[in-house]
Design a protein around this motif. Structure first.
Motif, PDB file in Angstrom:
ATOM      1  N   VAL A 121     -22.026  -2.484 -31.531  1.00  0.00           N
ATOM      2  CA  VAL A 121     -23.673  -2.833 -31.667  1.00  0.00           C
ATOM      3  C   VAL A 121     -24.023  -1.497 -31.973  1.00  0.00           C
ATOM      4  CG1 VAL A 121     -25.494  -3.320 -30.667  1.00  0.00           C
ATOM      5  CG2 VAL A 121     -23.458  -4.801 -30.024  1.00  0.00           C
ATOM      6  N   LEU A 122     -23.780  -0.607 -31.536  1.00  0.00           N
ATOM      7  CA  LEU A 122     -24.640   0.635 -31.552  1.00  0.00           C
ATOM      8  C   LEU A 122     -24.011   1.716 -32.498  1.00  0.00           C
ATOM      9  CD1 LEU A 122     -25.845   1.321 -27.907  1.00  0.00           C
ATOM     10  CD2 LEU A 122     -27.030   0.221 -29.617  1.00  0.00           C
ATOM     11  N   ALA A 123     -22.595   1.998 -32.652  1.00  0.00           N
ATOM     12  CA  ALA A 123     -22.106   3.168 -33.162  1.00  0.00           C
ATOM     13  C   ALA A 123     -22.418   3.269 -34.668  1.00  0.00           C
ATOM     14  CB  ALA A 123     -20.560   3.089 -33.094  1.00  0.00           C
ATOM     15  N   ASP A 124     -22.305   2.257 -35.382  1.00  0.00           N
ATOM     16  CA  ASP A 124     -22.843   2.096 -36.805  1.00  0.00           C
ATOM     17  C   ASP A 124     -24.047   2.734 -37.052  1.00  0.00           C
ATOM     18  OD1 ASP A 124     -23.528  -0.368 -35.655  1.00  0.00           O
ATOM     19  OD2 ASP A 124     -24.150  -0.914 -37.789  1.00  0.00           O
ATOM     20  N   ASN A 125     -24.982   2.312 -36.080  1.00  0.00           N
ATOM     21  CA  ASN A 125     -26.480   2.742 -36.404  1.00  0.00           C
ATOM     22  C   ASN A 125     -26.928   4.135 -35.682  1.00  0.00           C
ATOM     23  OD1 ASN A 125     -28.028   0.377 -36.990  1.00  0.00           O
ATOM     24  ND2 ASN A 125     -26.639  -0.444 -35.654  1.00  0.00           N
ATOM     25  N   LEU A 126     -26.009   4.574 -34.822  1.00  0.00           N
ATOM     26  CA  LEU A 126     -26.309   5.972 -34.278  1.00  0.00           C
ATOM     27  C   LEU A 126     -25.374   7.077 -34.795  1.00  0.00           C
ATOM     28  CD1 LEU A 126     -26.716   5.187 -30.412  1.00  0.00           C
ATOM     29  CD2 LEU A 126     -28.426   4.966 -32.477  1.00  0.00           C
ATOM     30  N   GLY A 127     -24.387   6.694 -35.707  1.00  0.00           N
ATOM     31  CA  GLY A 127     -23.462   7.651 -36.055  1.00  0.00           C
ATOM     32  C   GLY A 127     -22.967   8.731 -35.228  1.00  0.00           C
ATOM     33  N   ASP A 128     -23.098  10.138 -35.605  1.00  0.00           N
ATOM     34  CA  ASP A 128     -22.736  11.181 -34.854  1.00  0.00           C
ATOM     35  C   ASP A 128     -23.607  11.240 -33.313  1.00  0.00           C
ATOM     36  OD1 ASP A 128     -21.054  11.737 -36.545  1.00  0.00           O
ATOM     37  OD2 ASP A 128     -22.196  13.457 -37.633  1.00  0.00           O
ATOM     38  N   ASP A 129     -24.776  10.663 -33.153  1.00  0.00           N
ATOM     39  CA  ASP A 129     -25.320  10.781 -32.059  1.00  0.00           C
ATOM     40  C   ASP A 129     -24.980   9.593 -31.034  1.00  0.00           C
ATOM     41  OD1 ASP A 129     -27.143  12.854 -32.765  1.00  0.00           O
ATOM     42  OD2 ASP A 129     -28.213  11.280 -33.852  1.00  0.00           O
ATOM     43  N   PHE A 130     -23.808   8.752 -31.465  1.00  0.00           N
ATOM     44  CA  PHE A 130     -23.604   7.777 -30.632  1.00  0.00           C
ATOM     45  C   PHE A 130     -22.701   8.376 -29.203  1.00  0.00           C
ATOM     46  CE2 PHE A 130     -19.946   4.830 -29.105  1.00  0.00           C
ATOM     47  CZ  PHE A 130     -20.667   3.916 -28.584  1.00  0.00           C
ATOM     48  N   ALA A 131     -22.060   9.444 -29.519  1.00  0.00           N
ATOM     49  CA  ALA A 131     -21.556  10.007 -28.410  1.00  0.00           C
ATOM     50  C   ALA A 131     -22.389  10.397 -27.490  1.00  0.00           C
ATOM     51  CB  ALA A 131     -20.547  11.308 -28.982  1.00  0.00           C
ATOM     52  N   ALA A 132     -23.447  10.987 -27.562  1.00  0.00           N
ATOM     53  CA  ALA A 132     -24.604  11.582 -26.674  1.00  0.00           C
ATOM     54  C   ALA A 132     -25.063  10.200 -26.089  1.00  0.00           C
ATOM     55  CB  ALA A 132     -25.498  12.174 -27.529  1.00  0.00           C
ATOM     56  N   TYR A 133     -25.287   9.247 -26.515  1.00  0.00           N
ATOM     57  CA  TYR A 133     -26.003   7.925 -25.912  1.00  0.00           C
ATOM     58  C   TYR A 133     -24.943   7.099 -25.436  1.00  0.00           C
ATOM     59  CZ  TYR A 133     -28.817   4.006 -25.730  1.00  0.00           C
ATOM     60  OH  TYR A 133     -29.538   2.644 -25.107  1.00  0.00           O
ATOM     61  N   ARG A 134     -23.861   6.776 -25.761  1.00  0.00           N
ATOM     62  CA  ARG A 134     -23.123   5.764 -25.247  1.00  0.00           C
ATOM     63  C   ARG A 134     -22.849   5.834 -23.693  1.00  0.00           C
ATOM     64  NH1 ARG A 134     -17.045   7.916 -27.240  1.00  0.00           N
ATOM     65  NH2 ARG A 134     -16.909   9.772 -26.200  1.00  0.00           N
ATOM     66  N   GLY A 135     -22.406   4.764 -23.161  1.00  0.00           N
ATOM     67  CA  GLY A 135     -22.333   4.604 -21.635  1.00  0.00           C
ATOM     68  C   GLY A 135     -22.671   3.153 -21.267  1.00  0.00           C
ATOM     69  N   ILE A 136     -22.936   2.842 -20.228  1.00  0.00           N
ATOM     70  CA  ILE A 136     -22.925   1.539 -19.773  1.00  0.00           C
ATOM     71  C   ILE A 136     -24.415   0.913 -20.419  1.00  0.00           C
ATOM     72  CG2 ILE A 136     -23.640  -0.225 -17.835  1.00  0.00           C
ATOM     73  CD1 ILE A 136     -20.627   1.144 -17.775  1.00  0.00           C
ATOM     74  N   ARG A 137     -25.289   1.571 -20.491  1.00  0.00           N
ATOM     75  CA  ARG A 137     -26.560   1.251 -21.023  1.00  0.00           C
ATOM     76  C   ARG A 137     -27.212  -0.147 -20.889  1.00  0.00           C
ATOM     77  NH1 ARG A 137     -29.586   6.056 -21.891  1.00  0.00           N
ATOM     78  NH2 ARG A 137     -27.974   7.533 -22.854  1.00  0.00           N
ATOM     79  N   SER A 138     -26.982  -0.838 -19.500  1.00  0.00           N
ATOM     80  CA  SER A 138     -27.067  -2.258 -19.870  1.00  0.00           C
ATOM     81  C   SER A 138     -28.452  -2.637 -20.092  1.00  0.00           C
ATOM     82  CB  SER A 138     -26.941  -2.717 -18.392  1.00  0.00           C
ATOM     83  OG  SER A 138     -27.666  -2.190 -17.249  1.00  0.00           O
ATOM     84  N   ALA A 139     -29.540  -2.038 -19.556  1.00  0.00           N
ATOM     85  CA  ALA A 139     -30.959  -2.424 -19.915  1.00  0.00           C
ATOM     86  C   ALA A 139     -30.922  -2.305 -21.460  1.00  0.00           C
ATOM     87  CB  ALA A 139     -31.924  -1.567 -19.252  1.00  0.00           C
ATOM     88  N   ALA A 140     -30.613  -1.701 -22.244  1.00  0.00           N
ATOM     89  CA  ALA A 140     -30.805  -1.599 -23.849  1.00  0.00           C
ATOM     90  C   ALA A 140     -29.911  -2.694 -24.319  1.00  0.00           C
ATOM     91  CB  ALA A 140     -30.343  -0.157 -24.183  1.00  0.00           C
TER      92      ALA A 140
END
Length: 809
Positions: free
Chosen positions: A621-640
């Motif tokens: 869901v997120l990696a294509d939109n966040l690109g290189d920034d996905f590594a900094a954001y990824r995690g469980i992120r259940s609320a998002a």
């Protein structure tokens, strides 16, 4: 033990020493003396140190000062290397021991100035607190002075000798804990980095506001006193987007702690709902797993009273525990206590920066970092009126930031008026809610939810720690520093922190790092509350029990601490269940998932399938939109993720496939295909043989020897976790980058019934000792894995026939 002996023999030969007898000498001679009599200069009277079956000391002293000195002595006996690492990391002196690989941490710590802040806070402490710190240091140094035999193995392996202990060495550990538990500046950097990529409304999807039904600890009007002013509305500083590249680079360059999974569970039940009539308190802090454990259990008995519980090696206080009258514990509030400020350099003079009052010079200091085996490294540190310039740590920061800009950090933990250690002294003596409240108001950093329970059946809580009062903004993005628009106006008075007074008819109170207060509280605590996954389960269990009139006791509390029903599974399983079955093998897996009760048990395949699918779903869901920034954001992120699936489905469209428009159902199906491919490759074709417990092993890593070939496996501990996931009360979190090994879990479990005087039910994930040859190095690990608790008792029979050490003046 044999591997360690062989390693010591190799070291002995390398030093040109006689290896045969020397190895045995080091093996057993480096263990501390637990029986007999030893001299400890400075004591006012003899002190007895009794140890129970797990090596937990009962310190019997004639005064609180003598007890603190003896605690320093036994901490050094059992955890000297851990204490050495803590103070060296805090002081930015790690490279002196481990060489060049310690330089990134040292540069970071020297730039922050944690140790300087610890030294500065000494001037703000009371005479009693200074004396307590001095007594503790005398105890540590007394141990170092009286040793005629070897230090623990790490000192030999790294050929290092410790310096005398100083009071600031104790205080810097509080700063390190604050650094471990702060998450807001990582979020600020991540948000700012994403501004180049996302519109503000898309950015808001990644940090959605709390749901209307979100569990809130103080859901009614919180209690506070004094004059209050409305919180300022959040703004989007224009400067933040201009420095997005700098923020992204800082995320990569700075050795910020990965504090995913760090938090705690706590709940208190009032006497009206307990079998004993006294209050119950249960607490389990979640921290990164280490060997030895973060905590050290101890009981201290003086004529003034008895205090028992979990201490931190380096500090002369019981941090979490109880006395004869009250018990206390903590969870992390995750209050936003720091801000990043974008500073503009003076175009006429790069040694100055701009403020609303004109140009000011940077405060400068030169640091020299000594490096084992290499030449010293020199570091120039600059500070603005807001705080240290952290972008100076980066290579070519100016090119990344854009001409004429730097980032400075304002953080409450760097302020000198930190009296947190005095709160620990006050809690040990507290006899009621008023005493507890006065002690908690001395707490500075990090912000914590402090829970209270007493023998009369009352329970209560108060937020501990100091929050900044901002002129504008919500602290979610780096702010302009040159115009004063987002400056701090001071700190919120401790008396205005959220709290609810102690009461016998309160039912229960809980917090699992969920939202503390709702919008009716007039001050900003944070813009980024953690999820309520664990909180929902705790509330459901306690609400059902108290509504049914079931008398609660310590066994019920222990069972709840080990509850493995996953709220994460409950939230997201409908999306997995809706995936088309496809082939027969996938259909059978989906049938099993549908029949599964959602408990993350170690002997089942379903939790592993779900975790692999959910992790894959986040990526799809997120990696294509966040690109290189996905590594900094990824995690469980259940609320998002829940917000996106339910309210912002445009995120599910894969931006790399311009001729297609994918739905969230499509992403769920693709995520399952990827997850099953990964699981089959890792664990074999037969999904029925997959086991969550096999995949989610816990590695309790030794610092810094974990990972060193031939040595790391001796000092680090690998064990099963007993199940659980990020959404269970019995939490077990894995690192987003390296599933599924558990990296964060309960660093301590504690349950107490205030009717049981002098008794505490508690367990650590390792053992009391930090010495790998000690029988108490990992003798609690099995009990921790199995969800058991050790009963710590002050009564002499618990110590009869065990060790007894007398420390004499």
């Amino acid at each position: 033990m044999g591997r360690l002996l062989a390693t010591l023999v190799a070291v002995a030969f390398g030093l040109g020493l006689g290896a045969a007898g020397l190895a045995a000498f080091f093996a057993w001679g480096s263990l501390p003396a637990l029986d007999g009599e030893l001299r400890l200069a400075g004591l006012g009277a003899p002190v007895r140190v009794l140890r129970d079956e797990l090596g937990v000391p009962l310190i019997e002293a004639a005064s609180e000062r003598d007890a603190a000195m003896a605690l320093g002595f036994v901490h050094a006996q059992d955890r000297l290397w851990q204490m050495e690492m803590s103070r060296r990391i805090g002081a930015g002196r790690l490279a002196e021991v481990v060489g060049e690989r310690g330089l990134p941490v040292d540069r970071f710590m020297r730039t922050l100035g944690l140790y300087r802040a610890a030294e500065a806070s000494l001037e703000h402490l009371s005479a009693e607190a200074l004396d307590r710190l001095a007594a503790y240091a005398e105890g540590v140094n007394g141990f170092l002075a009286q040793r005629s035999h070897p230090l623990p193995p790490e000192f030999l392996l790294l050929q290092h000798r410790p310096e005398p202990w100083q009071p600031a060495d104790s205080l810097v550990l509080i700063k390190l804990m604050a650094l471990d538990l702060v998450s807001s500046w990582r979020s600020e950097l991540t948000r700012a980095s994403l501004l180049d990529r996302l519109r503000p409304e898309a950015l808001a999807d990644l940090w959605p506001p709390p749901r209307s039904d979100e569990v809130t600890t103080l859901s009614g009007p919180a209690q506070w006193t004094g004059d209050v002013s409305p919180r300022s509305e959040p703004t989007l500083p224009d400067a933040a987007s201009a420095s997005a590249a700098l923020a992204g680079a800082l995320l990569t360059a700075l050795p910020l702690p990965d504090n995913a999974g760090l938090g705690s569970n706590i709940w208190a039940v009032s006497g009206a709902h307990t079998a004993s009539g006294a209050a119950l308190l249960a607490n389990d802090p979640h921290l990164g797993l280490t060997a030895p454990a973060h905590w050290y259990l101890a009981a201290l008995s003086t004529p003034g009273g008895t205090v028992m519980g979990a201490t931190l090696p380096a500090l002369p206080v019981v941090v979490i525990g109880r006395n004869e009258h009250i018990a206390w514990g903590f969870t992390n509030t995750a209050g936003d206590t720091d801000d990043l400020f974008i500073e503009r350099l003076d175009p006429a003079d790069p040694d100055r920066y701009l403020t609303q009052d004109g140009s000011q010079p940077f405060l400068r200091r030169d640091e020299v970092i000594r490096v084992q085996g290499s030449e010293p490294v020199r570091l120039r540190v600059r500070e603005t009126r807001h705080g240290p310039v952290i972008s100076d740590i980066m290579t070519r920061a100016t090119d990344i930031a854009g001409e004429g800009r730097v980032l400075a950090l304002a953080w409450t933990a760097l302020l000198p008026e930190d009296r947190t250690v005095e709160a620990g002294i006050g809690l040990a003596r507290a006899q009621d809610w008023d005493d507890f409240s006065r002690a908690i108001e001395l707490f500075h950093s990090p912000t914590q939810n402090a829970f209270y329970a007493d023998a009369e059946g009352r329970i209560g809580m108060a937020m501990a720690g100091r929050l900044p009062l901002r002129r504008a903004g919500d602290g979610s993005l780096p702010a302009p520093g040159w115009d004063g628009s987002h400056d701090w106006l001071g700190l919120l008075p401790a008396a205005e922190n959220p709290r609810t007074p102690a009461a016998t008819d309160a039912g229960f109170l809980q917090n699992a790092n969920n939202r503390l207060v709702d919008e009716r509280y007039p001050h900003l605590v944070t813009a980024d509350w953690n999820d309520d996954l664990r909180a929902r389960r705790i509330v459901a269990v306690l609400d059902a029990a108290t509504t049914a009139g079931e008398p609660l006791d310590t066994e019920v509390m222990r069972q709840l601490q080990n509850d493995r029903l996953s709220t994460l599974v409950g939230d997201f399983r409908p999306w997995l269940a809706a995936v088309p079955s496809g082939d027969a093998g996938t259909a059978r897996i989906l049938e099993a998932i549908d029949a599964w009760d959602g408990a993350a048990m170690p002997d089942r395949p379903e939790p592993l399938v779900f975790q692999a699918w959910y992790r894959s779903l986040v990526r799809h869901v997120l990696a294509d939109n966040l690109g290189d920034d996905f590594a900094a954001y990824r995690g469980i992120r259940s609320a998002a993720m829940r917000h996106i699936l339910e309210q912002a489905p445009d995120w599910c469209d894969d931006v790399t496939t311009t001729d297609l428009r994918e739905s969230c159902d499509d992403m769920a199906a693709a995520a399952l295909t990827s997850a099953l491919d990964e699981l089959r490759a890792a664990y074999g074709e037969d999904w029925r043989a997959w086991r969550w417990g096999e995949a989610s092993q816990a590695r309790l890593a030794h610092r810094p020897l974990d990972g060193v070939p031939g040595i790391g496996r001796i000092f680090s501990i690998v064990t099963g976790t007993g199940g659980g996931d990020a959404g269970t009360v019995r939490v077990a979190r894995y690192a987003a980058a390296a599933p599924y090994d558990t990296v964060a879990a309960a660093s301590l479990r504690m349950v107490t019934d205030l009717a049981e005087t002098g008794t505490l039910h508690v367990i650590l994930p390792t053992g009391q000792s930090g010495h790998p040859l000690s029988p108490h190095y990992d003798d609690q690990t099995g009990r921790w894995r199995n969800g058991e608790l050790h009963t710590l008792e002050i009564a002499r029979p618990a110590y009869r026939g065990r060790s007894e050490l007398v420390l004499s003046p």
